[in-house]
Scaffold this active site. Structure first.
Site, PDB file in Angstrom:
ATOM      1  N   HIS A 145     -51.920  17.455 -21.970  1.00 52.00           N
ATOM      2  CA  HIS A 145     -51.226  17.713 -20.705  1.00 52.00           C
ATOM      3  C   HIS A 145     -52.109  18.234 -19.582  1.00 52.00           C
ATOM      4  O   HIS A 145     -51.606  18.404 -18.466  1.00 52.00           O
ATOM      5  CB  HIS A 145     -50.038  18.651 -20.952  1.00 52.00           C
ATOM      6  CG  HIS A 145     -48.903  17.943 -21.632  1.00 52.00           C
ATOM      7  ND1 HIS A 145     -48.900  17.686 -22.973  1.00 52.00           N
ATOM      8  CD2 HIS A 145     -47.759  17.413 -21.141  1.00 52.00           C
ATOM      9  CE1 HIS A 145     -47.789  17.034 -23.300  1.00 52.00           C
ATOM     10  NE2 HIS A 145     -47.083  16.859 -22.206  1.00 52.00           N
TER      11      HIS A 145
ATOM     12  N   ASP B  15     -48.552   7.478 -15.174  1.00 55.57           N
ATOM     13  CA  ASP B  15     -48.835   6.266 -15.950  1.00 55.57           C
ATOM     14  C   ASP B  15     -49.092   5.014 -15.110  1.00 55.57           C
ATOM     15  O   ASP B  15     -49.612   4.026 -15.624  1.00 55.57           O
ATOM     16  CB  ASP B  15     -47.683   5.989 -16.923  1.00 55.57           C
ATOM     17  CG  ASP B  15     -47.620   7.020 -18.035  1.00 55.57           C
ATOM     18  OD1 ASP B  15     -48.638   7.703 -18.255  1.00 55.57           O
ATOM     19  OD2 ASP B  15     -46.562   7.161 -18.670  1.00 55.57           O
TER      20      ASP B  15
ATOM     21  N   SER C  81     -75.347   7.345 -28.478  1.00 59.05           N
ATOM     22  CA  SER C  81     -74.005   7.940 -28.435  1.00 59.05           C
ATOM     23  C   SER C  81     -73.025   6.930 -27.836  1.00 59.05           C
ATOM     24  O   SER C  81     -73.440   6.011 -27.134  1.00 59.05           O
ATOM     25  CB  SER C  81     -74.017   9.216 -27.584  1.00 59.05           C
ATOM     26  OG  SER C  81     -74.360   8.885 -26.255  1.00 59.05           O
TER      27      SER C  81
ATOM     28  N   ARG D  89     -69.543  13.796 -22.579  1.00 60.75           N
ATOM     29  CA  ARG D  89     -70.735  12.945 -22.658  1.00 60.75           C
ATOM     30  C   ARG D  89     -72.001  13.776 -22.902  1.00 60.75           C
ATOM     31  O   ARG D  89     -72.926  13.346 -23.591  1.00 60.75           O
ATOM     32  CB  ARG D  89     -70.843  12.158 -21.347  1.00 60.75           C
ATOM     33  CG  ARG D  89     -71.977  11.178 -21.279  1.00 60.75           C
ATOM     34  CD  ARG D  89     -71.911  10.438 -19.960  1.00 60.75           C
ATOM     35  NE  ARG D  89     -70.888   9.406 -19.960  1.00 60.75           N
ATOM     36  CZ  ARG D  89     -71.000   8.257 -20.619  1.00 60.75           C
ATOM     37  NH1 ARG D  89     -72.077   8.004 -21.316  1.00 60.75           N
ATOM     38  NH2 ARG D  89     -70.041   7.359 -20.582  1.00 60.75           N
TER      39      ARG D  89
HETATM   40  O1  F6P Z   1     -45.151  10.392 -17.693  1.00 67.57           O
HETATM   41  C1  F6P Z   1     -45.338   9.622 -18.842  1.00 67.57           C
HETATM   42  C2  F6P Z   1     -46.234  10.357 -19.780  1.00 67.57           C
HETATM   43  O2  F6P Z   1     -47.316  10.780 -19.081  1.00 67.57           O
HETATM   44  C3  F6P Z   1     -46.656   9.565 -21.007  1.00 67.57           C
HETATM   45  O3  F6P Z   1     -47.842   8.866 -20.858  1.00 67.57           O
HETATM   46  C4  F6P Z   1     -46.712  10.608 -22.051  1.00 67.57           C
HETATM   47  O4  F6P Z   1     -46.551  10.132 -23.313  1.00 67.57           O
HETATM   48  C5  F6P Z   1     -45.560  11.469 -21.668  1.00 67.57           C
HETATM   49  O5  F6P Z   1     -45.533  11.464 -20.270  1.00 67.57           O
HETATM   50  C6  F6P Z   1     -45.576  12.830 -22.199  1.00 67.57           C
HETATM   51  O6  F6P Z   1     -44.528  13.520 -21.626  1.00 67.57           O
HETATM   52  P1  F6P Z   1     -43.789  14.713 -22.300  1.00 67.57           P
HETATM   53  O7  F6P Z   1     -44.795  15.744 -22.477  1.00 67.57           O
HETATM   54  O8  F6P Z   1     -42.736  15.082 -21.323  1.00 67.57           O
HETATM   55  O9  F6P Z   1     -43.276  14.171 -23.576  1.00 67.57           O
END
Ligand code: F6P
Length: 309
Positions: free
Chosen positions: A239, A114, A202, A141
């Protein structure tokens, strides 16, 4: 994190220290989950995402009983210095522990995608996450342009818009929506309509997950009510942003942070986070190395407005 673990371990060994990896952070400290590490234990990890030491949240560590157990385990292994990689939760835990048990010295290393910690211009993982995002944005894109669509792409950042801001500018987004700023729907609709009137076919809108309306899906629902002729799609990257091989920038940052943290411990320093400011090493006491105090670089938003026309 792995590139940084490698740097910490090898710097410590070069300085004739004994090194243990503590599995699952503070929880492993409480459960006596320690692994002796050699130079070879950290071979071939520089290119790997995640952490070989695993990560966990530990509510137990914030209790006096949890801390006492952790302290006894550290003492039984004759450990007197810790390098903790993490975000402000990690440093809050370290600060509480240090005030109770000052004979165990902690140095912190900022590790969060972050990039929202006071005391450092960059945190470990941020550059890799931004590069992962723009790789996806470039691919999306292609569909956006071929099918004349508006894409809302949600990126991580529950409280921080840093990934959104950087990936939005680097990915050529029309608009960037942030947790730190209430979305102005009238302005957004106006901008998209203006784009159409100048033959823009777009649009890419980057939305941080912590955007105040609830993220990309909610923003899309509201937009669809007002832009009925626009073909609007949502992609939530999730993720994927927290994995993958680190960029060269992150590996070099990891090397610097790892070496600096061990050297600071050897100098007798403690209770601080090692960071980087204007290219130089910068130390911040744990109490000040918290989230949300760093204002966003709004100059990036201004520049994006100019370029998104
Ligand atoms: O490390 C922070 C972060 O990347 C946030 O931006 C995000 O909401 C969070 O981790 C998600 O983490 P987890 O999957 O552990 O909830």
């Amino acid at each position: 994190m792995n590139a940084c673990i490698r740097a910490v371990v090898r710097t410590a060994l070069v300085n004739k220290l004994r090194v243990y990896g503590i599995m699952r952070g503070y929880q492993g400290m409480i459960e006596d989950d320690f692994k002796p590490l050699t130079s070879r234990s950290v071979s071939n990890i520089i290119q790997r995402g995640g952490t070989i030491l695993k990560a966990a949240r530990s509510a137990d560590f914030m209790t006096p009983q949890g801390m006492e157990k952790a302290y006894k385990n550290l003492k039984s292994h004759q450990i007197d210095g810790i390098v903790a990689i993490g975000g402000d939760g990690t440093f809050k835990g370290a600060a509480a522990f240090c005030s109770q048990y000052p004979d165990i010295r902690f140095m912190g290393i900022p590790g969060t995608i972050d990039n929202d910690l006071t005391g450092t211009d960059y945190t470990l993982g941020f550059d890799t996450a931004v590069n992962t995002v723009i790789e996806s944005v470039d691919k999306i894109r292609d569909t956006a342009a071929s099918h004349d669509r508006c894409f809302l792409i949600e990126v991580m950042g529950r409280d921080s818009g840093c990934i959104a801001l950087w990936s939005g500018l680097a990915g050529g987004a029309e608009e960037i929506l942030l947790p730190e700023k209430m979305t102005d729907f009238d302005a957004l609709v106006r901008q998209l309509e203006e784009g159409k009137s100048t033959n823009k076919t777009s649009s890419i809108i980057i939305v941080a997950e912590g955007e105040k309306n609830g993220g990309a899906t909610e923003v899309a629902t509201k937009l669809k009510e007002r832009l009925v002729h626009y073909d609007t799609k949502v992609t939530v990257l999730g993720h994927v942003q927290r994995g993958g091989s680190p960029t060269a920038f992150d590996r070099i940052l990891a090397a610097k942070f790892g070496v600096w943290a061990v050297e600071e411990l050897l100098r007798g320093n403690q209770g601080q986070m090692v960071g980087i400011r204007k290219g130089e090493k910068h130390l911040t006491p744990f109490g000040q190395a918290s989230r949300d105090q760093e204002p966003l670089d709004l100059e990036l938003l201004r520049i994006n407005r100019i370029l998104a026309t």
